[in-house]
Design a protein around this motif. Sequence first.
Motif, PDB file in Angstrom:
ATOM      1  N   VAL A 241      29.433  23.875  34.711  1.00 13.82           N
ATOM      2  CA  VAL A 241      29.432  25.341  34.802  1.00 13.82           C
ATOM      3  C   VAL A 241      30.532  25.776  33.770  1.00 13.82           C
ATOM      4  CG1 VAL A 241      30.011  27.436  36.035  1.00 13.82           C
ATOM      5  CG2 VAL A 241      28.580  25.707  37.120  1.00 13.82           C
ATOM      6  N   ILE A 242      31.700  25.233  33.842  1.00  8.75           N
ATOM      7  CA  ILE A 242      32.651  25.814  32.870  1.00  8.75           C
ATOM      8  C   ILE A 242      32.367  25.397  31.421  1.00  8.75           C
ATOM      9  CG2 ILE A 242      34.916  25.149  31.980  1.00  8.75           C
ATOM     10  CD1 ILE A 242      35.896  24.508  34.859  1.00  8.75           C
ATOM     11  N   HIS A 243      31.435  24.336  31.028  1.00  3.98           N
ATOM     12  CA  HIS A 243      31.007  23.959  29.721  1.00  3.98           C
ATOM     13  C   HIS A 243      29.669  24.601  29.483  1.00  3.98           C
ATOM     14  CE1 HIS A 243      33.956  20.743  29.624  1.00  3.98           C
ATOM     15  NE2 HIS A 243      33.789  20.582  28.278  1.00  3.98           N
ATOM     16  N   GLY A 244      29.041  25.135  30.482  1.00  2.47           N
ATOM     17  CA  GLY A 244      27.661  25.850  30.368  1.00  2.47           C
ATOM     18  C   GLY A 244      27.768  26.964  29.811  1.00  2.47           C
ATOM     19  N   GLY A 245      28.684  27.612  29.666  1.00  2.71           N
ATOM     20  CA  GLY A 245      28.786  29.238  29.031  1.00  2.71           C
ATOM     21  C   GLY A 245      28.763  29.002  27.623  1.00  2.71           C
ATOM     22  N   ARG A 246      29.089  27.925  27.038  1.00  2.00           N
ATOM     23  CA  ARG A 246      29.164  27.993  25.529  1.00  2.00           C
ATOM     24  C   ARG A 246      28.212  28.114  24.882  1.00  2.00           C
ATOM     25  NH1 ARG A 246      33.251  22.740  24.057  1.00  2.00           N
ATOM     26  NH2 ARG A 246      35.368  23.940  24.469  1.00  2.00           N
ATOM     27  N   PRO A 247      26.842  27.364  25.219  1.00  2.00           N
ATOM     28  CA  PRO A 247      25.604  27.683  24.302  1.00  2.00           C
ATOM     29  C   PRO A 247      25.169  29.248  24.567  1.00  2.00           C
ATOM     30  CG  PRO A 247      25.248  25.842  25.732  1.00  2.00           C
ATOM     31  CD  PRO A 247      26.750  26.202  26.142  1.00  2.00           C
ATOM     32  N   ILE A 248      25.294  29.471  25.962  1.00  2.00           N
ATOM     33  CA  ILE A 248      24.456  31.006  26.244  1.00  2.00           C
ATOM     34  C   ILE A 248      25.492  32.099  25.586  1.00  2.00           C
ATOM     35  CG2 ILE A 248      24.456  32.850  28.282  1.00  2.00           C
ATOM     36  CD1 ILE A 248      22.819  30.613  29.639  1.00  2.00           C
ATOM     37  N   LEU A 249      26.771  32.121  25.642  1.00  2.00           N
ATOM     38  CA  LEU A 249      27.786  33.036  25.061  1.00  2.00           C
ATOM     39  C   LEU A 249      27.612  33.026  23.474  1.00  2.00           C
ATOM     40  CD1 LEU A 249      30.674  33.086  27.900  1.00  2.00           C
ATOM     41  CD2 LEU A 249      28.730  34.784  27.623  1.00  2.00           C
ATOM     42  N   GLY A 250      27.847  31.743  23.176  1.00  9.88           N
ATOM     43  CA  GLY A 250      27.793  31.661  21.753  1.00  9.88           C
ATOM     44  C   GLY A 250      26.575  32.527  20.972  1.00  9.88           C
ATOM     45  N   ALA A 251      25.383  31.872  21.606  1.00  7.18           N
ATOM     46  CA  ALA A 251      24.347  32.397  21.030  1.00  7.18           C
ATOM     47  C   ALA A 251      24.023  34.152  21.270  1.00  7.18           C
ATOM     48  CB  ALA A 251      22.940  31.888  21.818  1.00  7.18           C
ATOM     49  N   SER A 252      24.408  34.448  22.583  1.00  7.74           N
ATOM     50  CA  SER A 252      24.281  36.006  22.738  1.00  7.74           C
ATOM     51  C   SER A 252      25.090  36.645  21.775  1.00  7.74           C
ATOM     52  CB  SER A 252      24.928  36.024  24.128  1.00  7.74           C
ATOM     53  OG  SER A 252      24.153  35.375  25.089  1.00  7.74           O
TER      54      SER A 252
END
Lengths: 522, 286
Positions: free
Chosen positions: B77-88
Amino acid sequence: MLKQRRLCTMLFVFLLLLSLGTAAAQDPQYGGTLVFAAESMGDSFDIGFWHGFGGVHVIDTIGEGLVRADFENGGALPGLAESWEISEDGLVYTFHIRAGMTFHDGEPVTAAAIVRSMKRPINPDDPSYIEGMYMYGNQGTSNWESLEAVDDHTVALTLKQPNATQLLVFSRPDGIIISPKALDEFGTEVGLNMSAAGPFKIERFVPGQEAVLVANEDYWAGRPYVDQIVIRAFPDEAAILAALEAGEIDMTLYAPFTSVPRLQNSDAIRVEVGAPLVDLFVGANVAKEPFDNLLLRQAVNYALDRETLIEAGLNGFAEMPASLLGPLDLGFDESGREVSVYDPDRARELIAESGVEMPLAIEVAYENNRFWPQLAELIGADLEAVGFDVTLDRLDAGSFWGKVGDGQTQLSINQRSTFVPDPHDKAILMARAGAEGSQTQHQALAVADEIDALVSAGISTVDAMEREAIYQEFQALMLEHLPYIYIGYLTPPIFVNKRVQNVETFGTAGGRINLREVWLSE
Amino acid sequence: MQAEKNTVSRVGAIWRRYDIALVGGAIFAIILLVTILASAVAPYDPMARNIKNRFAKPSAEYAFGTDQLGRDVLSRVIHGGRPILGASFSAVIAALAVGTIIGVSGGYRGGWLDTAFMRLMDVMLSFPSILLAILIVATLGVGLLNVTAAIGFAMAPVFARLARSIVITLVREEYVVAARSLGAHDRHIIWRHILPNMMPPIIVQASAMLAVAIGTASALNFIGLGVEPGTPDWGMMVAEGQRLIFDAPHVPLFPGLAITITVLSVNYMGDGLRDHLDPKLRRQGI
């Protein structure tokens, strides 16, 4: 004395009641509605085309061919034909059709009606003929010299060459007999108005959603126990599981395997384990770089940690693999288990020997449903551990099979179900491209001619002992050249509500559900 | 003493007015910080499998439990924000830049250019943004970069429409008319007078669109159009865990909560920004 007599009488009455109760519990009961959850439901039931497993389940429940398959013991059981004779040279089949049968629309099942239905794919003048009804290819029509109704109750089929599987392919979904009245009346739309001669008939069909089937009172083997069967498509495994636990469905093959431990302790649900009839394997495209290189295929073979794949990817519902043929197939060679082993060091040695520089970018294609994504992730990790740079190519079912069929994949995570209990049903995957049933481009293999000759010999040889030897040689050659790398034999859990009795687990495990003799205890 | 009192009362007033926005902003700041420092903060390697320890329930050892391959859900979950937040973030910045350029040039110039741009934007706006994004990814191919491009493309018309409407008002303002009558170039007028004045509503819009972008990126990753399977990503984790909802609910629950909390915090933060930057609302003391 009186007391003793009274005691004896009471004991006798008790035992009588007990035995009556036990008999009542075990005697099949008529009535009720059974809901079966499928993973999809096509838009038609035309047997000339593939409509997903939901469509197959409906066709298997409403239809009947000349024979039925005995998945448990192998061989054929009587269907519309009550008996048959095969000439000594294996070329002439004479089927004796039961008297007094009718199709669902009331038409009599005669030899002429059967011949008409069987000739549908090879008679462009038939009003129901559709160009390219590929599923009929499994019936072996190109090898038919003649097919005729000798009299009202006798069908004679003459082959050009012997075909060891000819009898069994009549038990396939594409082998069911359709009413001539329906063929005339509905023509090319007959798939939406199927009238067959099986144990259930279609009462209502909502394309893409569900089919409601009712018991055929006139079925030759007697009316089935269940009044009504609903085969309903669900969007995903979680929805199926929720419906199963809520008691909305009675039976399915498509609930998540991960739920089995919990459901095994359930008061309402029983989990039965199917026979190992489905092969899971990694298909290598030998016509395309880099897996035209045998050393790399061997490396993939040794890179797969099958124990983990089965434990974590399939939740333990598989047996360790040996070859393309399974433990229940004629000629199964167990020695293949020594080839399909995990040895990552050997995999690295083979890669080094191949001279290919690592990391080599490769694509692994798979279907995005059920257990495939989890399996793909584990396989990808195993391949990366020996040096490959893996991209997982997640595809919907249609795109996946299209890509595999067009030879556009490098590695694909694949399966082969057993639709008839005969080794040719699996070996046919290796038949030369263009041959009936062939799905692959294996002619690029160095031993393609030898394999093709064995596939042909396997079908044209009638003697069982000789066939056994042929299929053993076939398996050895397949393991030597590895166009497929085996993962395991799936032993799928069959989820049933405890009120569902007499579930047949053999055919069901291979995707051929048989609800003829199922009954409901409440 | 009086100054201290004033400061306290001002902080109190700000808190009373922006309480939810401040909480949202603080939560989002923490999420961003944890995402950026994921490698240092996560207790385990998010890809490390432990097959023998699959489906472990939340415990002291594994706060969010483990998943179907025995991986630590908290670390994922901690690493899981990277792709979504980066893309957003990337998508919103791209949409803001492209949309503003289109809106400003169309609105400032007017004429056929404005008509052409706006009709094109109308066509794009007629598609639901998620559908348009799916269409674009299906055409370009699966991948996070394409997801970013698709979201950015789908959102650009929103910024273009907004920018155009602001520019049309601003070009009639006296200071713009004065600058033009003094012989200032268009570029000078746009850079010095129009862009600075149109930024507050654009920023408010960007904050609102960031929440939408996070939702869309999660959805696209959920349906498998973004990251590769196995990659720690909130959308992908929910997708992988959805069939476990009855057997191991912690697997899809925590990434699902992460998406919800992030979107909510960005929305609250955006509301606060709107309240603060909108002169009408500020004047009314709302």
